[in-house]
Design a protein around this motif. Structure first.
Motif, PDB file in Angstrom:
ATOM      1  N   TRP A 260      20.633   2.834  27.058  1.00 39.55           N
ATOM      2  CA  TRP A 260      22.072   2.545  27.063  1.00 39.55           C
ATOM      3  C   TRP A 260      22.713   3.008  28.355  1.00 39.55           C
ATOM      4  O   TRP A 260      22.356   4.039  28.925  1.00 39.55           O
ATOM      5  N   ASP A 261      23.691   2.229  28.786  1.00 44.78           N
ATOM      6  CA  ASP A 261      24.624   2.629  29.827  1.00 44.78           C
ATOM      7  C   ASP A 261      26.004   2.226  29.331  1.00 44.78           C
ATOM      8  O   ASP A 261      26.138   1.689  28.223  1.00 44.78           O
ATOM      9  N   ARG A 262      27.006   2.435  30.100  1.00 44.57           N
ATOM     10  CA  ARG A 262      28.354   2.037  29.687  1.00 44.57           C
ATOM     11  C   ARG A 262      28.414   0.517  29.549  1.00 44.57           C
ATOM     12  O   ARG A 262      28.295  -0.219  30.520  1.00 44.57           O
ATOM     13  N   GLY A 263      28.578   0.050  28.310  1.00 46.43           N
ATOM     14  CA  GLY A 263      28.714  -1.381  28.067  1.00 46.43           C
ATOM     15  C   GLY A 263      27.457  -2.180  28.305  1.00 46.43           C
ATOM     16  O   GLY A 263      27.531  -3.399  28.508  1.00 46.43           O
TER      17      GLY A 263
ATOM     18  N   VAL B 266      25.089  -7.001  27.985  1.00 50.51           N
ATOM     19  CA  VAL B 266      26.243  -6.395  28.645  1.00 50.51           C
ATOM     20  C   VAL B 266      27.515  -6.926  27.997  1.00 50.51           C
ATOM     21  O   VAL B 266      27.530  -8.020  27.430  1.00 50.51           O
ATOM     22  N   ASN B 267      28.569  -6.150  28.091  1.00 48.77           N
ATOM     23  CA  ASN B 267      29.860  -6.636  27.636  1.00 48.77           C
ATOM     24  C   ASN B 267      30.318  -7.779  28.532  1.00 48.77           C
ATOM     25  O   ASN B 267      30.181  -7.723  29.756  1.00 48.77           O
TER      26      ASN B 267
ATOM     27  N   GLN C 259      28.257  -1.367  23.281  1.00 46.96           N
ATOM     28  CA  GLN C 259      29.564  -1.833  23.750  1.00 46.96           C
ATOM     29  C   GLN C 259      30.471  -0.724  24.259  1.00 46.96           C
ATOM     30  O   GLN C 259      31.477  -0.997  24.915  1.00 46.96           O
TER      31      GLN C 259
ATOM     32  N   GLU D  19      32.297   1.789  26.442  1.00 52.94           N
ATOM     33  CA  GLU D  19      32.474   1.827  27.903  1.00 52.94           C
ATOM     34  C   GLU D  19      33.235   3.053  28.390  1.00 52.94           C
ATOM     35  O   GLU D  19      32.998   3.523  29.496  1.00 52.94           O
ATOM     36  N   ASN D  20      34.175   3.555  27.598  1.00 43.43           N
ATOM     37  CA  ASN D  20      34.984   4.684  28.046  1.00 43.43           C
ATOM     38  C   ASN D  20      34.081   5.860  28.399  1.00 43.43           C
ATOM     39  O   ASN D  20      33.290   6.320  27.566  1.00 43.43           O
TER      40      ASN D  20
ATOM     41  N   VAL E  26      31.562   7.850  25.945  1.00 45.05           N
ATOM     42  CA  VAL E  26      30.116   7.745  26.153  1.00 45.05           C
ATOM     43  C   VAL E  26      29.487   9.125  26.269  1.00 45.05           C
ATOM     44  O   VAL E  26      28.434   9.403  25.678  1.00 45.05           O
TER      45      VAL E  26
END
Length: 378
Positions: free
Chosen positions: A197-200, A219-220, A339, A341-342, A346
């Motif tokens: 996982w990464d942001r979004g 990805v978003n 999903q 992202e903040n 996260v």
């Protein structure tokens, strides 16, 4: 008199339902609009509940020969740092059976081979269905009308049957995620199985029995049209931990989809003699890896109860609450997982995952896979 069933859709759920009904003595016809089945798709994971369903259909051993038992995995960050790690043997000990990674095309071939010759009719585009079990389709000779004691609508997320007989049902919604899927040639490099996982964003790995590797990336992305035919995986994944960039680079054919689901649960899966099954009934996001497994559950339950008095009502009461609960949970996992992202949210999620005792993480992973088919299907 032999009971008759028409199954609309020759995907995993539709074929499994046809097999179960055939084993229960039904005369089954499967209709699919494609002219020829082609080996498309990528890998999927059949969790313990899905494998138990295949065992109930007499196909578990055949699938195991074409699949690879799940190996140790967990969740990592994009830089490779582990957030949670669950050995596959621990999950197998809790559930009593291992998950299997298999190419969707291999599973489809096994299911097709389990039905009698002539049961599956291709090039059959269904044009009308009634609650009384009347089905009209366009076949190679022209329009054909058939009647059945049972119609199984396994025609996918954009189900024509659902639109006809559930006119007030809310249409599928895009969830704001774009996904890519691919299968490498035989992979000789090092491979650590995990979801990252990464942001979004998210990347997952499913090893296959023949040495190839199936993978997916997400990805978003705002819902809406995108460049047709552009299947390039975003460059952001090029900087992720090994072997992610190499897996992408080694893949010749990549599939791309904008993810969608049925966000508004249906009040019933049954209309008269018609039963919705799989994505037609409860299309869900892939975040729990339960889509195909829930369709298999639908299939074995329907085959077990359909011939009984009030059988379709029993199917609805057994399958709708569970499948909708799984769909809701999958949607939630997507929101707090891929999903999210903040950066503050996260960081908080990642810290919580690292601090969660393995025993609790194991229980959470096993929760939705810990299901067994009705005894009458085994």
């Amino acid at each position: 008199m032999t009971r008759t069933a028409v199954v609309i859709g020759a995907g995993i759920g539709g074929l499994s339902a046809a097999i179960g009904l055939h084993r229960a003595g039904w005369d089954v016809t499967v209709l699919d609009r494609v002219a020829v089945f082609r080996p498309v798709g990528a890998g999927l994971v059949l969790q313990a509940n899905g494998m138990r369903c295949l065992d109930a259909l007499g196909l578990g051993d055949a699938v195991r020969t074409q699949g690879r038992p799940s190996i140790s995995g967990g969740t990592r960050r994009a830089d490779g740092r582990w957030l949670a790690r669950i050995p596959a043997e621990d999950l197998e000990r809790v559930l009593g059976t291992s998950a299997i990674g298999v190419h969707r095309a291999a599973l489809h071939d096994i299911l097709l081979g389990a039905l009698p010759a002539g049961a599956v009719r291709t090039g059959a585009r269904v044009t009308a269905v009634t609650a009384e079990g009347e089905v009209t389709y366009d076949g190679p000779p022209g329009p054909v009308g058939v009647g059945a004691d049972l119609v199984v609508a396994a025609d996918g997320i954009h189900s024509m049957v659902r639109r006809l007989l559930w006119p007030r049902a809310t249409a599928p919604v895009q969830v704001g995620v774009r996904a890519w899927r691919g299968v490498t040639p035989v992979w000789d490099g090092e491979l650590v199985v995990a979801i990252s996982w990464d942001r979004g964003a998210e990347f997952g790995i499913v090893p296959l029995v023949d040495g190839r590797v199936s993978w997916f990336a997400a990805v978003n992305a705002a819902p809406g049209p995108s460049a047709d035919g552009d299947t390039r995986v975003p460059a952001r994944f090029h900087g992720w931990h090994d072997p992610i960039p190499a897996l992408i680079a080694a893949t010749d054919t990549v599939l791309r989809d904008d993810l969608a689901c049925l966000d508004e649960p249906l009040p019933t899966y049954v209309r008269g003699r018609v039963a919705l099954l799989g994505d037609a009934a409860h299309a869900m996001t892939p975040n729990l890896g339960q889509g195909a497994n829930q369709a298999l559950e639908d299939a074995v339950v329907l085959a077990a109860v359909a011939g009984q008095p009030g059988g379709l009502a029993a199917y609805d009461s057994q399958r709708r609450p569970r499948s909708q609960q799984v769909a809701k949970a999958s949607r939630m996992i997507g929101r707090v997982g891929q999903q999210l992202e903040n950066p503050i949210a996260v960081a908080a999620r990642n810290t919580l995952m690292r601090l969660t005792p393995p025993r609790l993480a194991l229980r959470s992973m096993a929760r939705y896979a810990d299901w067994r088919p009705p005894a009458s299907t085994t």
